[in-house]
Design a protein around this motif. Sequence first.
Motif, PDB file in Angstrom:
ATOM      1  N   GLN A  34     -81.480  84.525 -73.719  1.00  0.00           N
ATOM      2  CA  GLN A  34     -82.428  85.616 -73.973  1.00  0.00           C
ATOM      3  C   GLN A  34     -83.811  85.055 -74.308  1.00  0.00           C
ATOM      4  O   GLN A  34     -84.825  85.553 -73.819  1.00  0.00           O
ATOM      5  N   GLU A  47     -77.418  90.835 -84.545  1.00  0.00           N
ATOM      6  CA  GLU A  47     -77.020  90.321 -83.234  1.00  0.00           C
ATOM      7  C   GLU A  47     -78.018  89.231 -82.839  1.00  0.00           C
ATOM      8  O   GLU A  47     -79.094  89.512 -82.324  1.00  0.00           O
ATOM      9  N   TYR A  87     -83.857  83.985 -87.409  1.00  0.00           N
ATOM     10  CA  TYR A  87     -84.334  85.181 -86.713  1.00  0.00           C
ATOM     11  C   TYR A  87     -85.749  85.591 -87.120  1.00  0.00           C
ATOM     12  O   TYR A  87     -86.492  86.163 -86.337  1.00  0.00           O
ATOM     13  N   GLN A 117     -81.756  95.757 -79.843  1.00  0.00           N
ATOM     14  CA  GLN A 117     -81.032  94.609 -80.398  1.00  0.00           C
ATOM     15  C   GLN A 117     -81.649  94.258 -81.739  1.00  0.00           C
ATOM     16  O   GLN A 117     -82.787  93.798 -81.816  1.00  0.00           O
ATOM     17  N   ASP A 118     -80.887  94.512 -82.796  1.00  0.00           N
ATOM     18  CA  ASP A 118     -81.306  94.135 -84.148  1.00  0.00           C
ATOM     19  C   ASP A 118     -81.046  92.635 -84.272  1.00  0.00           C
ATOM     20  O   ASP A 118     -79.889  92.201 -84.291  1.00  0.00           O
ATOM     21  N   ILE A 119     -82.106  91.851 -84.341  1.00  0.00           N
ATOM     22  CA  ILE A 119     -81.956  90.391 -84.283  1.00  0.00           C
ATOM     23  C   ILE A 119     -81.315  89.796 -85.535  1.00  0.00           C
ATOM     24  O   ILE A 119     -80.916  88.638 -85.520  1.00  0.00           O
ATOM     25  N   ILE A 143     -80.244  86.251 -81.357  1.00  0.00           N
ATOM     26  CA  ILE A 143     -80.826  85.999 -80.038  1.00  0.00           C
ATOM     27  C   ILE A 143     -80.126  84.791 -79.438  1.00  0.00           C
ATOM     28  O   ILE A 143     -79.924  83.782 -80.116  1.00  0.00           O
ATOM     29  N   THR A 144     -79.783  84.882 -78.176  1.00  0.00           N
ATOM     30  CA  THR A 144     -79.151  83.752 -77.500  1.00  0.00           C
ATOM     31  C   THR A 144     -80.232  82.872 -76.873  1.00  0.00           C
ATOM     32  O   THR A 144     -81.370  83.307 -76.680  1.00  0.00           O
ATOM     33  N   LYS A 176     -85.807  97.064 -73.087  1.00  0.00           N
ATOM     34  CA  LYS A 176     -85.075  96.558 -74.244  1.00  0.00           C
ATOM     35  C   LYS A 176     -86.060  96.187 -75.341  1.00  0.00           C
ATOM     36  O   LYS A 176     -87.147  95.702 -75.058  1.00  0.00           O
ATOM     37  N   LYS A 200     -82.026  99.825 -74.519  1.00  0.00           N
ATOM     38  CA  LYS A 200     -81.202  98.951 -75.339  1.00  0.00           C
ATOM     39  C   LYS A 200     -81.992  98.471 -76.552  1.00  0.00           C
ATOM     40  O   LYS A 200     -83.148  98.085 -76.437  1.00  0.00           O
ATOM     41  N   TYR A 213     -86.248  94.031 -79.032  1.00  0.00           N
ATOM     42  CA  TYR A 213     -85.690  93.131 -80.039  1.00  0.00           C
ATOM     43  C   TYR A 213     -86.457  93.449 -81.316  1.00  0.00           C
ATOM     44  O   TYR A 213     -87.694  93.381 -81.331  1.00  0.00           O
TER      45      TYR A 213
END
Length: 115
Positions: free
Chosen positions: A40, A34, A85, A29-31, A36-37, A3, A27, A5
């Motif tokens: 994560q 989307e 972010y 993930q465009d921070i 970051i949790t 993945k 995978k 980020y």
Amino acid sequence: MTKIYHLSTCSTCKRIIEEIGKDKFDKFQDIKTEAITSDQLDAMKALSGSYESLFSRRSRQFRPMGLHEKELSEEDYKSLILQEYSFLKRPVIIADNQIFVGNSKKEVEKAKASL
């Protein structure tokens, strides 16, 4: 699973993705779109050793917020990354139980060799 980020608008992130090869990632993930949790970020910290190692002092928010004049704790780093972010050092690549943080030539080479 591998993945990444990243920021889809960041030319450095785009270059690194192309250099490594889009097909190497499962995978994306465009921070910016989307967020970051906390979970994560905790997983990233478990692999990298600290929230500070994930924190970018190059963010445009760093100086205006006066953070260069403060002593920041691990919880401060975590909170700031979750709030904004741009405080996450990019890109962050997680492959199995390895993490590669940032865009230094050495880190990108390690990621390429691993993938």
